[in-house]
Design an enzyme around this catalytic site. Structure first.
Site, short mmCIF file in Angstrom:
data_model
loop_
_atom_site.label_atom_id
_atom_site.label_comp_id
_atom_site.label_asym_id
_atom_site.label_seq_id
_atom_site.Cartn_x
_atom_site.Cartn_y
_atom_site.Cartn_z
N ASN A 217 0.77 -1.04 0.01
CA ASN A 217 0.05 0.06 -0.05
C ASN A 217 0.86 1.24 0.12
OD1 ASN A 217 0.22 0.87 2.81
ND2 ASN A 217 -0.22 -1.00 3.27
N ASP A 285 -4.68 -6.16 5.06
CA ASP A 285 -5.57 -6.98 5.61
C ASP A 285 -5.58 -8.36 5.28
OD1 ASP A 285 -6.95 -5.18 7.17
OD2 ASP A 285 -7.90 -4.01 5.32
N PRO A 312 -3.65 -11.47 10.52
CA PRO A 312 -4.18 -11.17 12.01
C PRO A 312 -4.36 -9.61 12.21
CG PRO A 312 -1.78 -11.68 12.06
CD PRO A 312 -2.36 -12.02 10.64
N ASP A 313 -5.34 -9.31 13.03
CA ASP A 313 -5.59 -7.87 13.36
C ASP A 313 -4.88 -7.82 14.50
OD1 ASP A 313 -6.68 -5.33 14.20
OD2 ASP A 313 -8.32 -5.60 13.14
N ILE A 314 -3.65 -6.60 14.18
CA ILE A 314 -2.68 -6.60 15.46
C ILE A 314 -3.23 -5.79 16.47
CG2 ILE A 314 -0.41 -5.72 16.12
CD1 ILE A 314 0.05 -6.12 12.79
N PHE A 332 -5.60 3.93 14.63
CA PHE A 332 -5.47 4.95 13.19
C PHE A 332 -6.66 4.34 12.34
CE2 PHE A 332 -2.70 8.71 12.91
CZ PHE A 332 -2.06 8.54 14.37
N LYS A 350 -12.53 -2.81 17.63
CA LYS A 350 -10.97 -2.98 17.97
C LYS A 350 -10.74 -3.05 19.30
CE LYS A 350 -9.36 -2.24 13.39
NZ LYS A 350 -8.47 -3.03 12.56
#
Ligand code: CTP
Length: 407
Positions: A217, A285, A312-314, A332, A350
């Site tokens: 990205n 993602d 994984p969503d850290i 963020f 989250k």
């Protein structure tokens, strides 16, 4: 016995390297030296060739109580204290007046005299007090140089509006010595983050497709780096975990370089426990379910289908931790539509404490740019911050973090 209560100044014992550039306001630097010395700071002066046209080495050294450093190639000076040592043996470097010429050389990374060499060789924070003619200050070249220096983590105090020595009126007057002293004091007085361990994720992640291709990205790492630089400047112990990035932080930070989201997740887990976690990274993602071992070849009429698996969503994992959860977690939100609504949803889903939402649509230019316009959100507050340099966003956020930890 005559007892006098005297408040000890935060400047007592501080070592200031003062670079005096060649401008009419150099006379104010003499007053600055006097005030700094009275506050208990030691001032080591460097006088540029142009500076000598406005104030004499004798007056500068008499007020500072120290010898004035003037040239780069002076045998005695190099034997006593070489220019590299000079650049490191201070707590703060102050450039006053910082002329348009000095700022241009600093922005370009030049080192063709003692002052610019010391500035380029240092890892000590630098504070500038710009002073120049109003047109010079407004000139696009100076605007660019000023923006570059701010991006490099250099703080500026002034210039102010007012009558100028050249007879014009406008912005360009050097800040008064009292203002410069106040800016110096601010730098030394806020030690609330000293010794706090803070983990920052930054940059992008790369997810391999095959040995030569990857999914990526546009994150440059500029916002995360600005935050880490500011935290380090205020004495925090910063663990900076970065994916591939064009911008890296300055100052004393422990840097851990990773490439993929899974590597970042492992590095974050190892870096805990910490007092604060700030998750600025633009984490991919998804990754490929299976990465090809050799380069995927092109076959006419056949387009490869890439099967993706969720990473994984850290931020979510750390926020939901029962053990070793940082006391304060800042996420963020990179959004291109319905920014506020989506960011608030992210805050809830989250489980972090604050979310900094920003509009990353390509026309806004946040990703890869130097400025950012963010919305600060907690469970009870929503604040719209004006568009500012990413370094200024960092300062404001770090101020808030310091205050929150103090409570
Ligand atoms: N984040 C993370 N790990 C991920 C994805 C995101 O830690 N795998 C963090 C980011 O560092 C950021 C926050 O989660 O602090 C939000 O990231 P963002 O890209 O805005 O949102 P996503 O969670 O990826 O959701 P979406 O892509 O649907 O907007």
């Amino acid at each position: 016995m005559n007892v006098r209560w005297q408040q000890v100044s935060v400047l007592a014992g501080k070592r200031i390297l003062l670079i005096i550039g060649g401008g009419i306001s150099a006379y104010k630097s003499l007053e600055l030296i006097r005030r700094l010395s009275e506050s208990g700071a030691s001032v080591t002066p460097i006088l540029t060739y142009a500076g000598e046209e406005f104030v004499t080495p004798l007056s500068v050294s008499a007020l500072a109580g120290q010898k004035v450093h003037r040239t780069l190639f002076h045998y005695d000076d190099e034997v006593e204290m070489g220019h590299i040592q000079l650049s490191r043996a201070s707590d703060l470097i102050v450039v006053a007046p910082a002329t348009a010429d000095l700022m241009a050389k600093m922005a370009a990374g030049m080192a063709n005299d003692l002052a610019t060499t010391v500035i380029l060789a240092t890892d000590t924070p630098v504070l500038l007090a710009p002073a120049m003619n109003v047109r010079m200050w407004a000139h696009p070249a100076t605007r660019r140089n000023h923006a570059t220096l701010i991006d490099d983590g250099i703080e500026c105090v002034g210039p102010n509006d007012g009558d100028m020595a050249c007879g014009e009126y406008g912005c360009g007057r050097m800040a008064e010595p009292t203002e410069i002293i106040a800016a110096i004091e601010r730098r030394f007085s806020d030690r609330r983050l000293t010794g706090r361990r803070i983990v920052v994720t930054s940059g992008s992640t790369h997810e391999s497709i095959d040995p030569v291709r990857y999914i990526a990205n546009r994150s440059s790492g500029a916002q995360g780096s600005a935050i880490a630089t500011e935290l380090a400047r205020r004495g925090a112990d910063v663990v900076f975990i970065t994916g591939p990035a064009a911008v890296l932080p300055q100052g004393k930070v422990e840097r851990i370089e990773v490439e993929t989201a899974r590597e970042m997740a492992i590095a974050v887990d190892r870096a805990l426990p910490s007092d604060v976690g700030i998750f600025v990274a633009a984490v991919a993602d998804w990754r490929l379910t299976s990465v090809a071992n050799s380069k995927i070849k092109k076959h006419a009429g056949q387009v490869p289908v890439l099967e993706l698996t969720e990473n994984p969503d850290i931020l979510k994992t750390v926020s939901r931790k029962e053990k070793d959860r940082p006391r304060l977690i800042v996420g963020f939100a990179a959004e291109t539509a319905n920014i506020e609504m989506n960011a608030r949803k992210k805050l809830e889903q989250k489980g972090c404490d604050w979310i900094i939402a920003n509009d990353v649509s390509s026309e806004v230019g946040v990703m890869g740019g130097s400025r950012n316009k963010v919305i600060f959100m907690s469970s009870t507050e929503t604040e719209y911050w004006p568009c500012m340099e990413k370094t200024a966003v960092a300062r404001r956020l770090v101020d808030r973090i310091a205050t929150a930890l103090d409570d």
